[in-house]
Enzyme design. Structure first.
Site, PDB file in Angstrom:
ATOM      1  N   SER A   1       0.837  -1.192   0.000  1.00  0.00           N
ATOM      2  CA  SER A   1       0.000   0.000   0.000  1.00  0.00           C
ATOM      3  C   SER A   1       0.877   1.249   0.000  1.00  0.00           C
ATOM      4  O   SER A   1       1.680   1.439  -0.892  1.00  0.00           O
ATOM      5  CB  SER A   1      -0.962  -0.036   1.194  1.00  0.00           C
TER       6      SER A   1
ATOM      7  N   HIS B   1      -8.241   1.428  -0.686  1.00  0.00           N
ATOM      8  CA  HIS B   1      -8.163   0.532  -1.844  1.00  0.00           C
ATOM      9  C   HIS B   1      -9.531  -0.009  -2.255  1.00  0.00           C
ATOM     10  O   HIS B   1      -9.661  -1.151  -2.679  1.00  0.00           O
ATOM     11  CB  HIS B   1      -7.163  -0.601  -1.576  1.00  0.00           C
TER      12      HIS B   1
END
Length: 303
Positions: A85, A186
């Protein structure tokens, strides 16, 4: 094969930077990046409470700055780099796609944009550990498999109501753990943040990677700096496929075990590697005392 990885949001803990500030130059690096991020990263990494560093706009630049500073302390060149991430921005800097200063600047904007996007709707994330027909269960409740971490761990993202429904009706044989994050990262809920980050990224001219760099999108080795930066921008609202990154690590190492060093504050990705990359040697940087075993492991891997 030596792999260096950078953790994502949720890895931060109160006071985790404190022992590192005793190292020569470490405080100076954090001070310079504090100016860029417009945040007192030293205070957030030493005296701030857990709730303060849970704030997305704080956690993201704090984690990337910590990872970059720890990498400078290591002083080794890996065969491959990856980040989970927001950790992708640290990895991109390690690979030469962007500078460390650019990574901190972009991530500060990313954190602010994602915090604002998260404030629009009450959302969150829940880790699903093990279980049967997990993806079907998430689809049933309208949730997104925001992180597929491999080793039997999928993180679901969605509204709090959807996550509550999952808690009431979980997949068979699964354990659920609510994550201390401020939104459904996300997922489609982060779409507004993508455009803000894309606008900030136009100010940067990326370089092609000088170290093999893995993408969270599909585990691919990215050859172009522009492609790497575009992927990182789009990743804000797309699932993280760490399972595919791990698969690429295994394929690239062949018959040789992977040696993985996880940058500060390490522990999450090396934990996944112990289950998902059998035979791997892992070192997580948590305190300066971990630098010696990390360097020993690196020397052994690059003989």
């Amino acid at each position: 094969m030596l792999v260096i990885v950078a953790p994502g949001q949720g890895a931060q803990t109160p006071g985790f930077l404190s022992p590192w500030l005793e190292l020569p130059g470490f405080r100076d690096r954090l001070s310079a990046w504090s100016e860029i991020a417009k945040l007192d990263l030293i205070a957030y990494g030493t005296t701030a409470e857990a709730e303060e560093i849970r704030d997305t706009s704080v956690a993201q630049p704090l984690l990337v700055a910590a990872a970059l500073a720890a990498f400078e302390e290591l002083g080794v060149t890996p065969d491959l780099v990856a980040g989970h991430s927001v950790g992708e921005f640290a990895a991109a800097a390690l690979a030469g796609v962007i500078t460390a200063d650019e990574a901190v600047s972009l991530v500060a904007e990313r954190g602010r944009a994602m915090a604002e996007a998260a404030a629009v709707t009450a959302t969150g994330m829940t880790a699903v550990l093990g279980g049967v027909d997990v993806l079907e269960s998430l689809a049933k409740h309208g949730l997104t498999p925001a992180n597929n971490n491999g080793a039997g761990q999928i993180v679901a993202g969605g509204t709090l109501e959807q996550l509550e429904a999952l808690q009431a009706d979980p997949p068979q044989r699964a354990r659920l753990r609510t994550l201390a994050v401020a939104g459904a990262f996300h997922t489609r809920h982060m779409a507004p943040a993508v455009e803000r980050l894309r606008a900030a990224a136009t100010e940067i001219t990326p370089g092609d990677p000088t170290i093999r760099l893995l993408s969270n999108a599909d585990g691919a080795i990215v050859m172009s700096g522009r492609d790497a930066l575009d992927r990182m921008v789009n990743q804000v609202s797309n699932p993280v496929r760490w399972d595919l990154c791990s698969a690429t690590m295994a394929a690239e190492s062949g018959d040789t075990p992977v040696t993985m060093i996880e940058l500060l504050p390490g522990g999450t990705l090396t934990g996944l590697a112990k289950r998902g990359l059998p035979g791997s040697r892992t070192v997580a940087l948590k305190t300066p005392a971990d630098l010696t075993p990390a360097l020993d492991a690196a020397k052994e891997a690059i003989k």
